[in-house]
Motif scaffolding. Structure first.
Motif, PDB file in Angstrom:
ATOM      1  N   ARG A   7     -92.888  57.879  12.778  1.00 25.92           N
ATOM      2  CA  ARG A   7     -92.797  57.360  13.525  1.00 25.92           C
ATOM      3  C   ARG A   7     -93.201  55.467  12.623  1.00 25.92           C
ATOM      4  N   LEU A   8     -92.847  54.457  13.913  1.00 29.44           N
ATOM      5  CA  LEU A   8     -93.479  53.186  13.536  1.00 29.44           C
ATOM      6  C   LEU A   8     -94.386  52.743  13.872  1.00 29.44           C
ATOM      7  N   GLY A  10     -96.367  48.952  15.032  1.00 26.90           N
ATOM      8  CA  GLY A  10     -95.747  48.032  15.056  1.00 26.90           C
ATOM      9  C   GLY A  10     -96.191  46.615  15.825  1.00 26.90           C
ATOM     10  N   CYS A  17     -91.945  42.646  12.111  1.00 23.75           N
ATOM     11  CA  CYS A  17     -92.051  43.665  12.669  1.00 23.75           C
ATOM     12  C   CYS A  17     -89.876  43.896  13.567  1.00 23.75           C
ATOM     13  N   GLN A  20     -88.439  44.724  10.995  1.00 23.41           N
ATOM     14  CA  GLN A  20     -88.094  45.390  11.361  1.00 23.41           C
ATOM     15  C   GLN A  20     -86.394  46.162  12.743  1.00 23.41           C
ATOM     16  N   GLU A  21     -87.162  45.596  13.422  1.00 19.07           N
ATOM     17  CA  GLU A  21     -86.134  46.096  14.217  1.00 19.07           C
ATOM     18  C   GLU A  21     -85.021  45.900  14.536  1.00 19.07           C
ATOM     19  N   TYR A  34     -91.363  54.600  18.212  1.00 15.12           N
ATOM     20  CA  TYR A  34     -92.304  53.526  18.327  1.00 15.12           C
ATOM     21  C   TYR A  34     -93.532  52.779  19.112  1.00 15.12           C
ATOM     22  N   PRO A  51     -95.622  45.546  10.126  1.00 16.62           N
ATOM     23  CA  PRO A  51     -95.089  46.694  10.995  1.00 16.62           C
ATOM     24  C   PRO A  51     -95.567  48.341   9.678  1.00 16.62           C
ATOM     25  N   TRP A  53     -95.111  52.241   8.983  1.00 13.93           N
ATOM     26  CA  TRP A  53     -94.339  53.449   8.904  1.00 13.93           C
ATOM     27  C   TRP A  53     -95.527  54.512   8.115  1.00 13.93           C
ATOM     28  N   LEU A  69     -86.416  53.899   4.144  1.00 11.72           N
ATOM     29  CA  LEU A  69     -86.610  54.784   5.461  1.00 11.72           C
ATOM     30  C   LEU A  69     -85.603  56.493   5.200  1.00 11.72           C
TER      31      LEU A  69
END
Length: 75
Positions: A7-8, A10, A17, A20-21, A34, A51, A53, A69
Motif C-alpha cells: 500500500r502507498l 500519500g 508524493c 513517487q507517482e 493508494y 509518501p 509504503w 520496491l
C-alpha cells in the motif's frame, strides 16, 4: 505489488508524493493500493509522513524507486 498487499500512503499536496507517482507513470499508478491521506484520514492515522509504503508488514518512508520496491515486495 497490489496482489502482495503493498500500500502507498500519500497526499495530493505533497511534492514527493507526486514524484513517487511519476516514477510509476499514470498507467501503472492506477493499479496501486493508494490512500490519499487528505481525503481518507482514517487509514493514515498511524502514518508519520508521506509518501509511505507498507510492504511485507513493514513501513518505508520517502520516495522509493521501482527497483527498490520490487526487491522489498518480492515482485
Amino acid at each position: 505489488m497490489t496482489e502482495n498487499g503493498a500500500r502507498l500512503y500519500g497526499s495530493s499536496s505533497c511534492p514527493n508524493c507526486k514524484k513517487q507517482e511519476s516514477l510509476f507513470g499514470s498507467s501503472a499508478f492506477q493499479y496501486l493500493n493508494y490512500f490519499d491521506c487528505t481525503k481518507a484520514p482514517m487509514p493514515c492515522s498511524n502514518i508519520r509522513m508521506v509518501p509511505a509504503w507498507y510492504v511485507n508488514n513493514s513501513m518505508y518512508y520517502g520516495v522509493r524507486t521501482t527497483a527498490e520496491l520490487k526487491l522489498l515486495s518480492g515482485c
